[in-house]
Design an enzyme around this catalytic site. Structure first.
Site, PDB file in Angstrom:
ATOM      1  N   LYS A  22       0.829  -1.215   0.000  1.00 46.80           N
ATOM      2  CA  LYS A  22       0.000   0.000   0.000  1.00 46.80           C
ATOM      3  C   LYS A  22       0.858   1.257   0.000  1.00 46.80           C
ATOM      4  CE  LYS A  22      -1.376   1.885   3.778  1.00 46.80           C
ATOM      5  NZ  LYS A  22      -1.484   3.185   4.380  1.00 46.80           N
ATOM      6  N   ARG A 122       2.827  13.936  13.738  1.00 52.95           N
ATOM      7  CA  ARG A 122       3.135  13.763  12.315  1.00 52.95           C
ATOM      8  C   ARG A 122       3.418  15.082  11.577  1.00 52.95           C
ATOM      9  NH1 ARG A 122      -0.233   8.621  10.064  1.00 52.95           N
ATOM     10  NH2 ARG A 122       1.745   8.256   9.041  1.00 52.95           N
ATOM     11  N   ASP A 305       4.766   0.029  12.113  1.00 52.92           N
ATOM     12  CA  ASP A 305       3.467  -0.453  11.612  1.00 52.92           C
ATOM     13  C   ASP A 305       3.169  -1.894  12.032  1.00 52.92           C
ATOM     14  OD1 ASP A 305       3.030   1.979  10.468  1.00 52.92           O
ATOM     15  OD2 ASP A 305       3.164   1.320   8.389  1.00 52.92           O
ATOM     16  N   ARG A 397      -8.677   0.578   4.892  1.00 47.54           N
ATOM     17  CA  ARG A 397      -7.777   1.502   4.191  1.00 47.54           C
ATOM     18  C   ARG A 397      -6.508   0.779   3.729  1.00 47.54           C
ATOM     19  NH1 ARG A 397      -5.908   5.837   7.863  1.00 47.54           N
ATOM     20  NH2 ARG A 397      -4.366   5.697   6.242  1.00 47.54           N
TER      21      ARG A 397
HETATM   22  C1  UD1 Z   1       5.029   6.439   6.665  1.00 45.79           C
HETATM   23  C2  UD1 Z   1       4.001   5.366   6.451  1.00 45.79           C
HETATM   24  C3  UD1 Z   1       3.480   4.866   7.782  1.00 45.79           C
HETATM   25  C4  UD1 Z   1       4.643   4.416   8.685  1.00 45.79           C
HETATM   26  C5  UD1 Z   1       5.713   5.493   8.775  1.00 45.79           C
HETATM   27  C6  UD1 Z   1       6.947   5.030   9.512  1.00 45.79           C
HETATM   28  C7  UD1 Z   1       3.015   5.987   4.329  1.00 45.79           C
HETATM   29  C8  UD1 Z   1       1.842   6.558   3.624  1.00 45.79           C
HETATM   30  N1  UD1 Z   1       2.920   5.928   5.675  1.00 45.79           N
HETATM   31  O1  UD1 Z   1       4.373   7.521   7.332  1.00 45.79           O
HETATM   32  O2  UD1 Z   1       2.608   3.761   7.543  1.00 45.79           O
HETATM   33  O3  UD1 Z   1       4.135   4.168   9.983  1.00 45.79           O
HETATM   34  O4  UD1 Z   1       6.102   5.916   7.453  1.00 45.79           O
HETATM   35  O5  UD1 Z   1       7.466   3.889   8.928  1.00 45.79           O
HETATM   36  O6  UD1 Z   1       3.988   5.558   3.745  1.00 45.79           O
HETATM   37  N2  UD1 Z   1       8.828  13.424  11.042  1.00 45.79           N
HETATM   38  C9  UD1 Z   1       9.193  14.728  11.337  1.00 45.79           C
HETATM   39  N3  UD1 Z   1       9.112  15.659  10.356  1.00 45.79           N
HETATM   40  C10 UD1 Z   1       8.702  15.366   9.090  1.00 45.79           C
HETATM   41  C11 UD1 Z   1       8.335  14.037   8.795  1.00 45.79           C
HETATM   42  C12 UD1 Z   1       8.407  13.085   9.796  1.00 45.79           C
HETATM   43  O7  UD1 Z   1       9.575  15.033  12.467  1.00 45.79           O
HETATM   44  O8  UD1 Z   1       8.667  16.260   8.244  1.00 45.79           O
HETATM   45  C13 UD1 Z   1       8.900  12.370  12.086  1.00 45.79           C
HETATM   46  C14 UD1 Z   1       7.520  11.823  12.449  1.00 45.79           C
HETATM   47  O9  UD1 Z   1       6.895  12.573  13.445  1.00 45.79           O
HETATM   48  C15 UD1 Z   1       7.859  10.439  12.918  1.00 45.79           C
HETATM   49  C16 UD1 Z   1       9.057  10.047  12.050  1.00 45.79           C
HETATM   50  O10 UD1 Z   1       9.581  11.261  11.538  1.00 45.79           O
HETATM   51  O11 UD1 Z   1       8.291  10.466  14.253  1.00 45.79           O
HETATM   52  C17 UD1 Z   1       8.722   9.125  10.917  1.00 45.79           C
HETATM   53  O12 UD1 Z   1       7.699   9.676  10.125  1.00 45.79           O
HETATM   54  P1  UD1 Z   1       7.584   9.358   8.573  1.00 45.79           P
HETATM   55  O13 UD1 Z   1       8.591   8.319   8.210  1.00 45.79           O
HETATM   56  O14 UD1 Z   1       7.589  10.634   7.825  1.00 45.79           O
HETATM   57  O15 UD1 Z   1       6.144   8.725   8.483  1.00 45.79           O
HETATM   58  P2  UD1 Z   1       5.052   8.952   7.393  1.00 45.79           P
HETATM   59  O16 UD1 Z   1       5.688   9.227   6.047  1.00 45.79           O
HETATM   60  O17 UD1 Z   1       4.023   9.889   7.897  1.00 45.79           O
END
Ligand code: UD1
Length: 432
Positions: A22, A122, A305, A397
């Site tokens: 996904k 997030r 996850d 989802r």
């Molecule tokens: C993606 C996955 C989600 C998974 C996660 C971690 C998708 C659609 N979703 O979510 O299923 O649980 O990766 O493997 O692919 N962070 C920041 N700043 C940012 C971005 C992230 O501080 O700009 C932090 C977040 O708060 C979190 C960590 O980085 O603590 C990881 O987040 P991220 O890898 O970005 O997760 P998602 O892309 O939202």
């Protein structure tokens, strides 16, 4: 409202086939609009997040032809609009990739802020930092990300944390920027590599995805391609743990065993059997499993996850386990639901302290998000008696034909209307 009704206690047995990933699909669908020729995507998972995103790109002028349940043809040549703001896309996470793709191709994007599971704050500061370093001006107003640039120019970008979303988003924008971009400290998840491979199949020049630095040489345009999405690591992992929790024996087909190593290692550590084949893993457990400590980490560490599913399995294992969530700060909210089923778990900060119990008992519980929802179904399959899991729209989802696949493994589960007393009676008669 729909809910799952489950009669637990039957070990899962047989064979299950895993669908396309996904989280890779979300990146790939959006990346496809960057080409001006048709792109065929195969092994697409038939899940709600994918449908929402396909509708969103259709809404801005991409031609989306659904060839069959798992194949779609996308042509982004006639996109007329760089503004995306539908209710549906605000509910999913992958919608933020529209910013990187539209900014890269058209140098302009106005996209509603993403939603997704409520598992932490997030932030998207790393995405914005990356776009700005490439030369874009980015503002957030009225719940939308507004990004635009005269031109994008390659840069050296260091991510503060290895964010999956930021890595993919910056990679998409940078592949149509001028010159060379280096992303340091990127995420290395399998779907990062899959999205990079897909972009390369359309003519992008990305090297090093899956390593500590991704190097991207910008190109002027992208062309058509045919691409098959990798298998879903988390769907596979969920079945692996469900088999172990029910004391079952299942061949899990269409997987890349390497992507499952962190999960396999924990299963073996607590006493389950895992055999690896080329594109299959065989999981079995014929005795009560034991405790373990688990800490979620970016890939190749133990995936966040899979944390709720692992906590559920350890709730049934012997001894005291500690599961520490290091990625998302509020990802232990489901523990209260497991307690309703008899689990002995206390939460201290970001850690769940689990004292294994002999068995869980069925109860009415509510899925707070996608993966925790799957974990509650897993708990229901292992528990004694009947479990009802509501808010299953979260589960749908991300899991294709969840109840059907479980039924084929011998699990007693049905999807019914929450108010439909007759359906409940029918299910109970059928399984007793
Ligand atoms: C993606 C996955 C989600 C998974 C996660 C971690 C998708 C659609 N979703 O979510 O299923 O649980 O990766 O493997 O692919 N962070 C920041 N700043 C940012 C971005 C992230 O501080 O700009 C932090 C977040 O708060 C979190 C960590 O980085 O603590 C990881 O987040 P991220 O890898 O970005 O997760 P998602 O892309 O939202």
């Amino acid at each position: 409202m729909k809910q799952y009704i489950i009669k637990g206690g039957t070990p899962l047995r047989g064979e299950v086939t895993i669908g396309g990933a996904k989280n890779a699909a979300l990146g790939i669908i959006v990346a496809a609009i960057m080409a001006n020729e048709p792109v065929v995507i195969e092994n697409l998972p038939d899940v709600d997040d994918v449908h929402v995103l396909l509708d969103a790109i259709e809404g801005i002028g991409a031609i989306v032809e659904r060839i069959d349940t798992h194949t779609v043809k996308i042509n982004g040549a006639l996109i007329s609009n760089t503004s995306v703001d539908e209710d549906a896309i605000r509910k999913i996470r992958g919608s933020y990739y529209l910013v990187g793709a539209l900014l890269g191709k058209y140098k302009r994007a106005l996209v509603a802020l993403p939603g997704g599971c409520q598992i932490g704050s997030r932030p998207i500061d790393q995405h914005i930092k990356g776009f700005e370093q490439l030369g874009a001006e980015v503002t957030i107003h009225h719940g939308k990300i507004d990004a635009s640039a005269e031109r994008l120019v390659g840069e050296h970008i260091y991510l503060d944390c290895p964010s999956v979303g930021a890595t993919i988003n910056i990679m998409m924008a940078a592949c149509m920027a001028e010159g060379r971009t280096i992303i340091e400290n990127p995420a290395k998840e399998p779907h990062i590599v899959d999205v990079a491979n897909f972009l390369n199949s359309m003519g992008a020049n990305i090297r090093g995805a899956g390593t500590d630095a991704i190097r991207i040489r910008g190109v002027e345009s992208l062309h058509g391609s045919e691409y098959s999405i990798i298998p879903d690591q988390i769907e596979a992992g969920t079945y692996m743990l469900a088999v172990a929790a029910t004391g079952g024996d299942v061949y899990i087909q269409n997987v890349i065993p390497k992507h499952l190593e962190a999960i396999t290692a924990k299963l073996v550590e607590i006493g389950a059997r895992v055999e690896e084949f080329d594109d299959c893993v065989h999981v079995s457990a014929d005795h009560r499993l034991s405790y373990a400590n688990v800490k979620t980490m970016p890939y190749p560490g133990f995936p966040t996850d899979m944390q709720p599913q692992m906590t559920t399995l350890l709730a049934l294992s012997e001894g005291t386990s500690i599961v520490t969530e290091t990625i998302f700060e509020t990802r232990l909210k489901y523990v209260g639901e497991l307690r309703r089923m008899g689990a002995n778990i206390t939460v201290e900060g970001n850690a769940a302290i689990i004292t294994g119990v002999d068995g869980l008992t069925g109860a009415a519980v509510s899925a707070p998000d996608l993966r925790a929802g799957a974990a509650l179904v897993m708990a229901g399959l292992a528990a004694e008696g009947f479990t009802c899991v509501d808010h299953i729209q979260y589960i749908e989802r991300g899991y294709e034909n969840f109840e059907e696949k479980i039924r084929r493994l011998g699990g007693n589960i049905d999807k019914i209307d929450a108010e439909d007393e007759r359906a409940v009676r029918k299910f109970k008669m059928k399984v007793s």
